[in-house]
Write a protein that holds these residues in place. Sequence first.
Motif, PDB file in Angstrom:
ATOM      1  N   GLU A 109       0.876  -1.230  -0.084  1.00 31.51           N
ATOM      2  CA  GLU A 109      -0.249  -0.026   0.107  1.00 31.51           C
ATOM      3  C   GLU A 109       0.827   1.212  -0.091  1.00 31.51           C
ATOM      4  N   ALA A 110       1.879   1.321   0.747  1.00 27.97           N
ATOM      5  CA  ALA A 110       2.859   2.376   1.007  1.00 27.97           C
ATOM      6  C   ALA A 110       3.767   2.716  -0.248  1.00 27.97           C
ATOM      7  N   LEU A 111       4.157   1.352  -0.788  1.00 32.69           N
ATOM      8  CA  LEU A 111       4.858   1.508  -2.263  1.00 32.69           C
ATOM      9  C   LEU A 111       3.928   1.963  -3.264  1.00 32.69           C
ATOM     10  N   GLU A 112       2.659   1.773  -3.461  1.00 34.59           N
ATOM     11  CA  GLU A 112       2.000   2.176  -4.247  1.00 34.59           C
ATOM     12  C   GLU A 112       1.744   3.703  -4.245  1.00 34.59           C
ATOM     13  N   VAL A 113       1.820   4.405  -2.969  1.00 38.68           N
ATOM     14  CA  VAL A 113       1.741   5.882  -3.021  1.00 38.68           C
ATOM     15  C   VAL A 113       2.932   6.378  -3.282  1.00 38.68           C
ATOM     16  N   CYS A 114       4.108   5.525  -3.111  1.00 38.20           N
ATOM     17  CA  CYS A 114       5.496   6.216  -3.180  1.00 38.20           C
ATOM     18  C   CYS A 114       5.603   6.077  -4.932  1.00 38.20           C
ATOM     19  N   ARG A 115       5.211   5.157  -5.573  1.00 37.52           N
ATOM     20  CA  ARG A 115       5.078   5.111  -6.923  1.00 37.52           C
ATOM     21  C   ARG A 115       4.225   6.336  -7.909  1.00 37.52           C
ATOM     22  N   ARG A 116       3.118   6.632  -6.921  1.00 37.19           N
ATOM     23  CA  ARG A 116       2.519   7.584  -7.662  1.00 37.19           C
ATOM     24  C   ARG A 116       3.189   9.019  -7.474  1.00 37.19           C
ATOM     25  N   TRP A 117       3.808   9.171  -6.345  1.00 33.00           N
ATOM     26  CA  TRP A 117       4.682  10.302  -6.202  1.00 33.00           C
ATOM     27  C   TRP A 117       5.976  10.522  -7.271  1.00 33.00           C
ATOM     28  N   LEU A 118       6.385   9.126  -7.524  1.00 36.23           N
ATOM     29  CA  LEU A 118       7.674   9.215  -8.460  1.00 36.23           C
ATOM     30  C   LEU A 118       7.032   9.750  -9.686  1.00 36.23           C
ATOM     31  N   ASP A 119       5.771   8.993 -10.183  1.00 38.16           N
ATOM     32  CA  ASP A 119       5.281   9.369 -11.534  1.00 38.16           C
ATOM     33  C   ASP A 119       5.135  10.887 -11.163  1.00 38.16           C
ATOM     34  N   ARG A 120       4.650  11.578 -10.406  1.00 35.46           N
ATOM     35  CA  ARG A 120       4.293  12.849 -10.369  1.00 35.46           C
ATOM     36  C   ARG A 120       5.490  13.783 -10.545  1.00 35.46           C
ATOM     37  N   VAL A 121       6.611  13.318 -10.275  1.00 30.82           N
ATOM     38  CA  VAL A 121       7.845  13.996 -10.278  1.00 30.82           C
ATOM     39  C   VAL A 121       8.542  13.506 -11.587  1.00 30.82           C
ATOM     40  N   GLN A 122       7.870  13.152 -12.425  1.00 27.78           N
ATOM     41  CA  GLN A 122       8.185  12.607 -13.733  1.00 27.78           C
ATOM     42  C   GLN A 122       9.498  11.727 -13.882  1.00 27.78           C
TER      43      GLN A 122
END
Lengths: 307, 306, 606
Positions: free
Chosen positions: C128-141
């Motif tokens: 669950e936490a990793l999924e949030v991290c992944r979304r943020w990595l997407d957001r910083v391109q």
Amino acid sequence: MIRYSLKRLLTAIPVLWIAITVCFFVLRLAPGGPFDGERPLPQTVKDNLAAHYNLDKPLVSQYLIYVGNVAKGDLGPSFITEDFTVSEQIAIGLPYTLKLGGLAFVFSIIVGVSAGIYGALNRNALSDYALASLILAGLVVPNFLVAPVFQLIFGLKLEWFPVGGWGDGSVRFLILPISVLSLPHIARISRLMRGSMIEALNTNFIRTARSKGLSDRAIVWRHALRPALTPIVSYLGPAASYLLTGSLVVESIFGIPGIGRYFISAALNRDYGMVLGTVIFYMVLIMILNLLVDIFYSWLDPRVRTQ
Amino acid sequence: MILRSLKEDIVKDVSGDGALEKPGRSLMQSAMLRLMRNKAAVVSLFVLAALILIALFGPYVIPFNYEDPDWAAFRAPPSLESGHYFGTDQNGRDLLARTLYGTRISLAVAFVATLVSVMIGVTYGAVSGYLGGRVDQAMMRFVDIMYALPYILFVILLMVIFGRNVYLLFAAIGALEWLTMARIVRGQTLSLKEREFIEAARATGLGPAAIIFRHIVPNLSGPVVIYAALTIPEIVVTESFLSYLGFGVQEPLTSLGTLISDGSDVFEVLPWLLWFPASFLILLLLSLLFIGDGLRDAFDTKDHKS
Amino acid sequence: MTLKRILTVSDLHVSFDTDDGIVNAVRGVNCHLDAGECLGIVGESGSGKSQTFLAAMGLLSRNGTASGKIDFGGRNILDMTKAELNAVRGSRISMIFQDPLTALTPHMRIGDQMAEVLGAHKKLHGAEALEVCRRWLDRVQIPEARRRLRQYPHELSGGMRQRVMIAMAMLCEPDLLVADEPTTALDVTIQAEILDIMDTLRQEHGTAIALITHDMGVVARMCDRIQVMRDGEYVEDGTVDEIFYRPKHEYTRMLLDAVPRIEIGSANKDRGTPDVIYDKSSDFLRIDDIRVDFKINRGLLSPPLNLRAIDGVSFNLMQGETLGIVGESGSGKSTLARAVLQLIPPSSGSVTWLGSPLNDIDKNALKSKRRDLQIVFQDPLASLNPSNTVGASIMEPLKVFEKHLTHAQMQQRVYEIMERVGLNPALNNRYPHELSGGQNQRVGIARATITKPKLIICDEAVSSLDVSIRAQIIKLLMDLQRDFQLSFIFISHDLSVVWEISHRILVLYLGTIVELTDTARLFGNPQHPYTKQLISAVPLPDPDIEKKRQRIKLKGELSSALDPRAKMRFLPSRLGLVESGYVPKLEERFPGHFVAEHDAIEDLLV
């Protein structure tokens, strides 16, 4: 990882071979032989003995025979103790030495690392100074001095532990020799650990970890411990050989029938076969240990792995 | 760092901040000044100097010799009246004379062996570091392997084969203690080689010899001094350890290790035979250790940043 | 509309207990931050600009103490217990640092480092936490975010690491993001992207940003308000427009004056032609098709890898001229300088100096020529032998080239040159570690000029200096050039410095020339897409221009010279020719204006 280990093993073999060669020829250069005892033996007996041990053959063929045997795991006969070959002697002494050395190794790492971390986290507190004096004592009092003092205090005066011997190999017999053997290592390891932990706690990534709001425990265990352990790991190789050195003294003083004690008496009696055999055995042991250390190293620092 | 930058006056820089003509302080000089502020190191320096002086000149002052027995005093406890301040051993030999003699041997072994190890280590390390590349890799791999060998066993081997010769002992210990020195010097040389001032010297047209002697060697002195100071106690321990096991100097010569070995056999009945040589050894090691640590701290500028 | 006040700092003092006594790094500072605004804290090194916010994060070093008040959400941060502080930092205030390599824990995977923030503050763990991290990595391109989570920091490039830092700081959507020199260690094109990301996050999430920097261009681009700091005090504060267009304090004006102002798109810039025109028919310095290869050792048993750092570079230099060489890290600009001076022997090609060859000649012939060829380095302290006095370092070239002089005569020359470069001769007996960075750089310049050489190569000679000192050193170099008729090859990653000092500029990319022409034309009419991208990425110290400017973003990142395909980044249509060793050709598009082959810029844009 397996390829790496194999490569390391392959580079170790020529080194071992060179060491054996040098030792072999240096030994043969020595004045005097193993049979020049206090009572001179009759010449015929000497000749028979020499023939038995191949000492009458040319040096080169003696050398080839020896290296060939070593490659097969046979360290040759002992010149003094006729009933046993060197390999058998080592096999007899090994369990004692391994148990003593292994326990001292583990004990000094655990105590040294924990003391070092404690010192780093409680810098300049009273307990840190206590630790510093303990370290100092471990560094300046050699174990051949600690041993008789411990024997006197804990053995003779307080009668807590036996003064020497192996007995049934139980903890009671082990406590004194292990503490004598470990003390200098605990000192060195905790000193190294304290320094490297302080250094690790001053790095930029620890500052990042703190800025993330992590607890002190998480910072120390998850972020600082591994980099701080790096110098300890590189000390383990030398530590193992220091430990062997120490076991020579400790086995003699406490009368433990390990390889170390055999080695000393063999050296004093010029039992070349035994001395050379033991040196080779120790070299192999330590090389294996170093290989393990290197593997552990690459776990500590992933950058080593990708190189 | 913060401190340094704050001191740096941005605007005054042009005028050269009107400094008075005064001699600067080199890194070595500032390190020595810092050492002199370290109380433990200063006290140790005095203790060490005193030990060296009494080991050197003491035997000429006291009325006893290290090998001749005093027939009037066997196993005599320390006393002021008899003149045997440290007592005598089972053979009636004066312990003070023997201890001083032993200290002398320990110190001699330590200094000679350190010298040998410094010479080998510095040469090996500097060559390895300066040549670099594959030569360096091969040379350092060799050191790595040597590092892990049970070298004390080799020393014992040598002592067994060639007899217990003091000079051989010097050489053997020194020849086996150089490994760490070589590593340190090599690392330092490598990092110096990459520094821009070496490149600046090359751009100026200086040849390799001039670069090594004018620019690299002077900057190696710090680490070499520190490590040499840390090597001395190691060697003292090694020597006394070998002597303890019976592989060191031989009777009637003696060293602190031999005396301790003899003393611990009769520890319960003649305790002074252990206590005096042991105290000398510990005092010696303690002062050497504090000096070594003091030097390291004095040269290590990392500790001084805020 | 009144915005929510997030942070109020009142009368903050920070002091450090050092060996040399108490140092007051921050002396009675007041400031505040509202939701969604970006406050810039500008100052030179040692001004204490970082310490205010390190104190707010509870990150002062052990010997530091803070007093005063830092009000955050009604509580004084300085009074908080460690547990209370830990609940705030990482969650409601977070921070990113200058050096993204050392700021990430080397032995932990990116995903683990990020997820632990969620674990500590939101009790989120595992997938669950990793999924949030992944979304943020997407957001910083960050491309391939899922794979990155399993990577270690050293496997990412500098720009990627800084994006990871930002994503990690944003995980709990904090009210305040403190950025301490976030782009100083990065190349200018990467800097532009990182700044864009931060700006977007501020707009989308209303996160206030405290941006600590020395770079007026970055401030002009990012900030709403500015505090100018000097010696532990705020000397001036105001909106961007006030600070840039109506500065009140003398120090602010000095800072602004010290920054070169590139006039982009105008051909006005003209340092004129070099003061002395050398006879063009016989060259002063001519570099022909030079190549430099490095062997990278990969252990005892593997064959070494070949790295071509310079790949077929040609240019010439006139007497009295300054040629600027610009490039990002890995472009080979320092290698080029060293190859010209034969400090690194070129693998092929030729260097011609005053009509005779400089490479492949014997040592003594080369040595006598070194007198006229000198170099000034980036790090002033590292370029001086720490065990020599300043005077001895300056004197060294005399000992090599003018052996006939007596020591007294040499000393006299040393005093003269020290005076000339603005050093007090009284510093003669000092050691480098006792001098400031600016002073040490003057020593380096004195050493390079004492033999009156004809050519000096400046390798990032002003890059590690503060802006005000940088301006002084540049002025000194230009004065020396006029007086001694020096030629310069001026290497820098900083376009504004090169713009100020150079007559002509050479743009380098992975060891090949991308564009070469005079300064005015390069900035007025850049031809190559890479040059355009570089110029558009330079932050200008002018908020009006800066906030309107359109940035050019090209596909791909600057990659390693080990990858042969990287050289074709601007010519993807010929990618098929890589195997045959094809390198984009340099063509003279206008007289004196050389441009490397490239595809149309429309095909290269992101």
